[in-house]
Design a protein around this motif. Structure first.
Motif, mmCIF file in Angstrom:
data_model
loop_
_atom_site.group_PDB
_atom_site.id
_atom_site.type_symbol
_atom_site.label_atom_id
_atom_site.label_comp_id
_atom_site.label_asym_id
_atom_site.label_seq_id
_atom_site.Cartn_x
_atom_site.Cartn_y
_atom_site.Cartn_z
ATOM 1 N N VAL A 49 36.518 26.289 33.003
ATOM 2 C CA VAL A 49 37.785 26.500 32.297
ATOM 3 C C VAL A 49 38.398 25.166 31.891
ATOM 4 N N ASP A 50 38.316 24.174 32.790
ATOM 5 C CA ASP A 50 38.841 22.848 32.462
ATOM 6 C C ASP A 50 38.106 22.244 31.265
ATOM 7 N N ALA A 51 36.811 22.508 31.194
ATOM 8 C CA ALA A 51 36.003 21.960 30.102
ATOM 9 C C ALA A 51 36.187 22.736 28.795
ATOM 10 N N ASN A 52 36.580 24.018 28.906
ATOM 11 C CA ASN A 52 36.706 24.856 27.716
ATOM 12 C C ASN A 52 37.948 25.736 27.848
ATOM 13 N N PRO A 53 39.089 25.303 27.338
ATOM 14 C CA PRO A 53 40.336 26.067 27.453
ATOM 15 C C PRO A 53 40.254 27.483 26.865
ATOM 16 N N GLU A 54 39.401 27.701 25.882
ATOM 17 C CA GLU A 54 39.248 29.042 25.315
ATOM 18 C C GLU A 54 38.710 30.024 26.350
ATOM 19 N N LEU A 55 37.934 29.512 27.298
ATOM 20 C CA LEU A 55 37.393 30.365 28.353
ATOM 21 C C LEU A 55 38.520 30.944 29.203
ATOM 22 N N GLU A 56 39.535 30.164 29.485
ATOM 23 C CA GLU A 56 40.678 30.660 30.258
ATOM 24 C C GLU A 56 41.372 31.809 29.513
ATOM 25 N N ILE A 57 41.509 31.673 28.214
ATOM 26 C CA ILE A 57 42.115 32.727 27.404
ATOM 27 C C ILE A 57 41.271 34.002 27.497
ATOM 28 N N MET A 58 39.948 33.837 27.395
ATOM 29 C CA MET A 58 39.044 34.990 27.472
ATOM 30 C C MET A 58 39.123 35.667 28.831
ATOM 31 N N ILE A 59 39.170 34.885 29.888
ATOM 32 C CA ILE A 59 39.245 35.435 31.246
ATOM 33 C C ILE A 59 40.554 36.191 31.432
ATOM 34 N N ASN A 60 41.655 35.599 30.993
ATOM 35 C CA ASN A 60 42.951 36.262 31.136
ATOM 36 C C ASN A 60 43.003 37.562 30.331
ATOM 37 N N GLU A 61 42.456 37.552 29.133
ATOM 38 C CA GLU A 61 42.409 38.766 28.319
ATOM 39 C C GLU A 61 41.549 39.836 28.982
ATOM 40 N N SER A 62 40.447 39.422 29.551
ATOM 41 C CA SER A 62 39.563 40.351 30.248
ATOM 42 C C SER A 62 40.276 40.981 31.448
ATOM 43 N N ARG A 63 41.013 40.188 32.190
ATOM 44 C CA ARG A 63 41.776 40.709 33.338
ATOM 45 C C ARG A 63 42.815 41.730 32.887
ATOM 46 N N LYS A 64 43.515 41.447 31.791
ATOM 47 C CA LYS A 64 44.518 42.380 31.266
ATOM 48 C C LYS A 64 43.865 43.705 30.886
ATOM 49 N N GLN A 65 42.724 43.624 30.207
ATOM 50 C CA GLN A 65 42.030 44.834 29.784
ATOM 51 C C GLN A 65 41.543 45.637 30.984
ATOM 52 N N TYR A 66 41.047 44.941 32.006
ATOM 53 C CA TYR A 66 40.567 45.637 33.204
ATOM 54 C C TYR A 66 41.724 46.364 33.890
ATOM 55 N N LYS A 67 42.891 45.703 33.979
ATOM 56 C CA LYS A 67 44.063 46.334 34.603
ATOM 57 C C LYS A 67 44.519 47.565 33.833
ATOM 58 N N LYS A 68 44.289 47.572 32.529
ATOM 59 C CA LYS A 68 44.641 48.721 31.687
ATOM 60 C C LYS A 68 43.575 49.819 31.756
ATOM 61 N N GLY A 69 42.513 49.583 32.513
ATOM 62 C CA GLY A 69 41.446 50.579 32.628
ATOM 63 C C GLY A 69 40.419 50.505 31.521
ATOM 64 N N LEU A 70 40.404 49.395 30.792
ATOM 65 C CA LEU A 70 39.484 49.261 29.657
ATOM 66 C C LEU A 70 38.186 48.544 30.017
ATOM 67 N N GLY A 71 37.940 48.317 31.279
ATOM 68 C CA GLY A 71 36.731 47.616 31.702
ATOM 69 C C GLY A 71 36.169 48.268 32.947
ATOM 70 N N MET A 72 35.140 47.642 33.510
ATOM 71 C CA MET A 72 34.565 48.160 34.750
ATOM 72 C C MET A 72 34.046 47.006 35.590
ATOM 73 N N SER A 73 33.991 47.234 36.876
ATOM 74 C CA SER A 73 33.467 46.232 37.795
ATOM 75 C C SER A 73 31.942 46.268 37.764
ATOM 76 N N THR A 74 31.335 45.285 38.398
ATOM 77 C CA THR A 74 29.869 45.252 38.484
ATOM 78 C C THR A 74 29.363 46.497 39.207
ATOM 79 N N SER A 75 30.049 46.875 40.294
ATOM 80 C CA SER A 75 29.652 48.075 41.039
ATOM 81 C C SER A 75 29.725 49.318 40.169
ATOM 82 N N GLU A 76 30.799 49.424 39.380
ATOM 83 C CA GLU A 76 30.931 50.564 38.483
ATOM 84 C C GLU A 76 29.828 50.576 37.433
#
Length: 87
Positions: A49-76
Motif C-alpha cells: 500500500v505504501d508503494a502503491n496508494p491506489e491499492l489502498e483505495i481498492m482495498i477500502n472499496e473492497s471492504r465497503k462492498q463486502y460489508k454491503k454483502g456484495l462480496g464473499m470470503s475465501t471460505s464462502e
C-alpha cells in the motif's frame, strides 16, 4: 502432489498450511497443476500500500462492498465450488 476433486479437499490443503508446511502442490482435473505457497508476513500488505496508494483505495472499496454483502470470503468461495468446477 495431491489430486483435488472436491472443494472440501482444497480447503483441507489450505487449512493444513503453516510455517512448517508452507508449500503444497496439487492438481485439479481439467484445470492443471497448482503450487500453493503460504506466506506469513504482516507487513506485506502495508508495504504494498505504501508503494502503491491506489491499492489502498481498492482495498477500502473492497471492504465497503463486502460489508454491503456484495462480496464473499475465501471460505464462502470454496463452499460455492462444486465438482462441476473441477472438470
Amino acid at each position: 502432489m495431491g489430486k483435488v476433486d472436491f472443494s472440501e479437499e482444497l480447503m483441507k490443503y489450505i487449512q493444513s498450511m503453516d510455517r512448517d508446511n508452507s508449500v503444497v502442490q496439487f492438481s485439479i482435473p481439467g484445470k492443471g497443476r497448482f503450487t500453493l505457497v503460504f506466506q506469513e508476513d504482516d507487513n506485506s500488505i502495508k508495504s504494498e500500500v505504501d508503494a502503491n496508494p491506489e491499492l489502498e483505495i481498492m482495498i477500502n472499496e473492497s471492504r465497503k462492498q463486502y460489508k454491503k454483502g456484495l462480496g464473499m470470503s475465501t471460505s464462502e468461495l470454496i463452499k460455492s465450488l462444486s465438482s462441476k468446477n473441477f472438470v
